[in-house]
Design a protein around this motif. Structure first.
Motif, PDB file in Angstrom:
ATOM      1  N   ASN A   1       0.659  -1.265   0.017  1.00 26.37           N
ATOM      2  CA  ASN A   1      -0.051   0.137   0.006  1.00 26.37           C
ATOM      3  C   ASN A   1       0.688   1.075   0.165  1.00 26.37           C
ATOM      4  OD1 ASN A   1      -2.226  -1.674  -0.034  1.00 26.37           O
ATOM      5  ND2 ASN A   1      -2.793  -1.501   2.077  1.00 26.37           N
ATOM      6  N   THR A   2       1.834   1.261  -0.939  1.00 22.08           N
ATOM      7  CA  THR A   2       2.999   2.488  -0.774  1.00 22.08           C
ATOM      8  C   THR A   2       2.158   3.691  -1.564  1.00 22.08           C
ATOM      9  OG1 THR A   2       3.847   1.485  -2.930  1.00 22.08           O
ATOM     10  CG2 THR A   2       4.921   1.016  -0.626  1.00 22.08           C
ATOM     11  N   ASN A   3       2.744   4.627  -1.346  1.00 23.72           N
ATOM     12  CA  ASN A   3       2.489   6.107  -1.867  1.00 23.72           C
ATOM     13  C   ASN A   3       3.480   7.030  -1.434  1.00 23.72           C
ATOM     14  OD1 ASN A   3       0.827   8.088  -3.110  1.00 23.72           O
ATOM     15  ND2 ASN A   3      -1.183   7.034  -2.327  1.00 23.72           N
TER      16      ASN A   3
ATOM     17  N   GLU B   1      11.076  18.933   0.136  1.00 28.83           N
ATOM     18  CA  GLU B   1      12.615  19.319   0.351  1.00 28.83           C
ATOM     19  C   GLU B   1      13.542  18.289  -0.211  1.00 28.83           C
ATOM     20  OE1 GLU B   1      13.538  21.623   2.785  1.00 28.83           O
ATOM     21  OE2 GLU B   1      11.522  22.434   2.572  1.00 28.83           O
ATOM     22  N   GLU B   2      13.268  18.041  -1.685  1.00 27.61           N
ATOM     23  CA  GLU B   2      14.436  17.540  -2.511  1.00 27.61           C
ATOM     24  C   GLU B   2      14.369  15.966  -2.471  1.00 27.61           C
ATOM     25  OE1 GLU B   2      18.011  19.736  -2.969  1.00 27.61           O
ATOM     26  OE2 GLU B   2      17.195  21.121  -4.198  1.00 27.61           O
ATOM     27  N   LYS B   3      13.377  15.557  -1.374  1.00 29.28           N
ATOM     28  CA  LYS B   3      13.518  14.026  -1.036  1.00 29.28           C
ATOM     29  C   LYS B   3      12.144  13.554  -1.453  1.00 29.28           C
ATOM     30  CE  LYS B   3      16.775  14.468   2.594  1.00 29.28           C
ATOM     31  NZ  LYS B   3      17.001  14.295   4.010  1.00 29.28           N
ATOM     32  N   ILE B   4      12.178  12.183  -1.556  1.00 31.61           N
ATOM     33  CA  ILE B   4      10.880  11.421  -2.118  1.00 31.61           C
ATOM     34  C   ILE B   4      10.678  10.782  -0.777  1.00 31.61           C
ATOM     35  CG2 ILE B   4       9.862   9.695  -3.469  1.00 31.61           C
ATOM     36  CD1 ILE B   4      11.646  10.477  -5.822  1.00 31.61           C
ATOM     37  N   TYR B   5       9.281  11.082  -0.191  1.00 25.23           N
ATOM     38  CA  TYR B   5       8.819  10.392   1.010  1.00 25.23           C
ATOM     39  C   TYR B   5       8.050   9.260   0.542  1.00 25.23           C
ATOM     40  CZ  TYR B   5      11.031  13.988   4.033  1.00 25.23           C
ATOM     41  OH  TYR B   5      11.728  14.854   4.198  1.00 25.23           O
ATOM     42  N   VAL B   6       8.352   8.269   0.752  1.00 27.22           N
ATOM     43  CA  VAL B   6       7.410   6.847   0.548  1.00 27.22           C
ATOM     44  C   VAL B   6       6.778   6.211   1.778  1.00 27.22           C
ATOM     45  CG1 VAL B   6       7.298   4.696  -0.726  1.00 27.22           C
ATOM     46  CG2 VAL B   6       9.129   6.235  -1.456  1.00 27.22           C
ATOM     47  N   LEU B   7       5.550   6.393   1.738  1.00 28.24           N
ATOM     48  CA  LEU B   7       4.816   5.796   2.923  1.00 28.24           C
ATOM     49  C   LEU B   7       4.287   4.297   2.626  1.00 28.24           C
ATOM     50  CD1 LEU B   7       3.954   9.046   2.695  1.00 28.24           C
ATOM     51  CD2 LEU B   7       2.708   8.515   4.923  1.00 28.24           C
ATOM     52  N   GLY B   8       4.157   3.443   3.625  1.00 26.84           N
ATOM     53  CA  GLY B   8       3.551   2.159   3.269  1.00 26.84           C
ATOM     54  C   GLY B   8       3.645   1.284   4.380  1.00 26.84           C
TER      55      GLY B   8
ATOM     56  N   LEU C   1       1.277  -4.322   9.611  1.00 22.95           N
ATOM     57  CA  LEU C   1       0.456  -3.432   9.081  1.00 22.95           C
ATOM     58  C   LEU C   1       0.704  -1.829   9.853  1.00 22.95           C
ATOM     59  CD1 LEU C   1      -3.137  -4.777   8.794  1.00 22.95           C
ATOM     60  CD2 LEU C   1      -1.445  -4.664   7.182  1.00 22.95           C
ATOM     61  N   LYS C   2       2.085  -1.711  10.482  1.00 22.12           N
ATOM     62  CA  LYS C   2       2.442  -0.517  10.908  1.00 22.12           C
ATOM     63  C   LYS C   2       2.816   0.474   9.791  1.00 22.12           C
ATOM     64  CE  LYS C   2       2.236  -1.651  15.341  1.00 22.12           C
ATOM     65  NZ  LYS C   2       1.196  -1.144  16.276  1.00 22.12           N
ATOM     66  N   THR C   3       2.698   1.660   9.876  1.00 22.55           N
ATOM     67  CA  THR C   3       2.807   2.608   8.805  1.00 22.55           C
ATOM     68  C   THR C   3       4.254   3.188   8.923  1.00 22.55           C
ATOM     69  OG1 THR C   3       0.598   3.227   8.662  1.00 22.55           O
ATOM     70  CG2 THR C   3       2.228   4.809   7.795  1.00 22.55           C
ATOM     71  N   VAL C   4       5.053   3.120   8.111  1.00 22.87           N
ATOM     72  CA  VAL C   4       6.451   3.536   8.161  1.00 22.87           C
ATOM     73  C   VAL C   4       6.669   4.523   6.756  1.00 22.87           C
ATOM     74  CG1 VAL C   4       7.409   1.720   9.561  1.00 22.87           C
ATOM     75  CG2 VAL C   4       7.567   1.889   6.995  1.00 22.87           C
TER      76      VAL C   4
ATOM     77  N   ILE D   1       1.267   7.477  14.583  1.00 20.50           N
ATOM     78  CA  ILE D   1      -0.082   6.993  14.083  1.00 20.50           C
ATOM     79  C   ILE D   1      -0.325   5.534  14.265  1.00 20.50           C
ATOM     80  CG2 ILE D   1      -1.689   7.541  12.427  1.00 20.50           C
ATOM     81  CD1 ILE D   1      -0.644  10.276  11.698  1.00 20.50           C
ATOM     82  N   GLU D   2      -1.243   5.149  14.726  1.00 20.02           N
ATOM     83  CA  GLU D   2      -1.440   3.736  14.885  1.00 20.02           C
ATOM     84  C   GLU D   2      -2.757   3.532  13.713  1.00 20.02           C
ATOM     85  OE1 GLU D   2       0.057   1.375  16.125  1.00 20.02           O
ATOM     86  OE2 GLU D   2       1.558   2.522  17.288  1.00 20.02           O
ATOM     87  N   LEU D   3      -2.358   2.454  12.726  1.00 22.02           N
ATOM     88  CA  LEU D   3      -3.330   2.304  11.576  1.00 22.02           C
ATOM     89  C   LEU D   3      -3.392   0.495  11.719  1.00 22.02           C
ATOM     90  CD1 LEU D   3      -2.167   4.096   8.696  1.00 22.02           C
ATOM     91  CD2 LEU D   3      -4.337   4.614  10.158  1.00 22.02           C
ATOM     92  N   HIS D   4      -4.639   0.053  12.435  1.00 23.89           N
ATOM     93  CA  HIS D   4      -4.614  -1.082  12.452  1.00 23.89           C
ATOM     94  C   HIS D   4      -5.123  -2.138  11.644  1.00 23.89           C
ATOM     95  CE1 HIS D   4      -3.434   0.072  16.763  1.00 23.89           C
ATOM     96  NE2 HIS D   4      -4.467   1.080  16.637  1.00 23.89           N
ATOM     97  N   ASP D   5      -5.612  -1.908  10.512  1.00 22.19           N
ATOM     98  CA  ASP D   5      -6.054  -2.746   9.574  1.00 22.19           C
ATOM     99  C   ASP D   5      -5.717  -2.268   8.236  1.00 22.19           C
ATOM    100  OD1 ASP D   5      -8.663  -1.366   8.345  1.00 22.19           O
ATOM    101  OD2 ASP D   5      -8.962  -1.594  10.476  1.00 22.19           O
ATOM    102  N   GLU D   6      -5.590  -3.000   7.212  1.00 20.33           N
ATOM    103  CA  GLU D   6      -5.343  -2.973   5.906  1.00 20.33           C
ATOM    104  C   GLU D   6      -6.267  -1.976   5.054  1.00 20.33           C
ATOM    105  OE1 GLU D   6      -3.840  -5.375   1.779  1.00 20.33           O
ATOM    106  OE2 GLU D   6      -4.391  -6.272   3.596  1.00 20.33           O
ATOM    107  N   ARG D   7      -7.556  -2.197   5.376  1.00 22.74           N
ATOM    108  CA  ARG D   7      -8.406  -1.113   4.689  1.00 22.74           C
ATOM    109  C   ARG D   7      -8.257   0.224   5.186  1.00 22.74           C
ATOM    110  NH1 ARG D   7     -13.214   0.972   6.017  1.00 22.74           N
ATOM    111  NH2 ARG D   7     -13.424   0.010   7.961  1.00 22.74           N
TER     112      ARG D   7
END
Length: 224
Positions: A7-9, A14-21, A26-29, A49-55
């Protein structure tokens, strides 16, 4: 990429690409790609921030925009802003009512559709980050009056102009059978900021760009 994520985005600031996933648990990093050095940073950021399920994670990671080098992300009824310099997350109550899934940013002004369904759109809404106020793009009533019962899908920054993507179903005959397909259209709108902060739009182009059973998932502005 330093770690395996789903589930990356991504967003650029600041001249950097921040990739969330999401990790396997299911912890977000967040991982960073340094565009100046052309390398991945070794540090792995863990948002508070805690996200506890994939949906919920999928919904969260697919509703994000970048304004003034900060990332704004929406999770259901709450919107969070992330400051890369400070590595700090905080809620932003002003953006709680805004759906970021199909929004775009042009000159630190947010443009978005007024609801989740995108049918019978009558206007494009705006959010001014500096003034922290909502508004609409004026001058487009004639455009939207001709586009009833169409599904609007995305907005995009097109070289400083606003691009709107929408689709409509079509039926055609092949032999004795009636087939269904989709037409995907694009509208390019130039923008003008007038005295008092009003945003006015003018249609520069409207045309069909795709035909077939395709779904437009996202739009990217690239330079070639």
């Amino acid at each position: 990429m330093p770690v395996l994520m789903s589930n990356t985005n991504a967003a650029i600031a600041e001249e950097k690409i921040y990739v969330l996933g999401c990790l396997d648990d299911l912890k977000t990093v967040i991982v960073l790609f340094n565009t100046t050095k052309n390398v991945w940073e070794p540090e792995i950021l863990k948002p508070d921030i805690e996200l506890h399920d994939e949906r919920r994670s999928f919904d969260f990671l697919n509703q994000r925009v970048v304004m003034a080098n900060k990332m704004y992300m929406r999770e259901f009824s709450q919107t969070y802003v992330y400051d890369p310099k400070e590595n700090i997350w905080r809620p932003d109550d002003m953006l709680r009512s805004i759906k970021l899934r199909s929004a775009c940013v042009i000159d630190d002004m947010l443009y978005y559709y007024p609801d989740d369904y995108f049918y019978d759109v009558k206007y494009i809404k705006t959010y001014d980050l500096k003034r922290r106020c909502l508004g609409v793009v004026k001058g487009l009533k004639k455009l939207f009056s001709r586009m009833k019962k169409l599904q609007f899908e995305h907005t995009a920054d097109y070289g400083g102009n606003l691009a709107l993507f929408y689709s409509k179903g079509i039926n055609y005959r092949r032999g004795r059978d009636v087939k269904c397909s989709m037409e995907h259209w694009c509208v390019e709108i130039s923008l003008e900021r007038r005295q008092g902060g009003e945003i006015w739009g003018k249609v520069e182009y409207c045309g069909q760009v795709l035909v077939g059973h395709r779904v437009v998932l996202n739009c990217l502005n690239v330079m070639v």
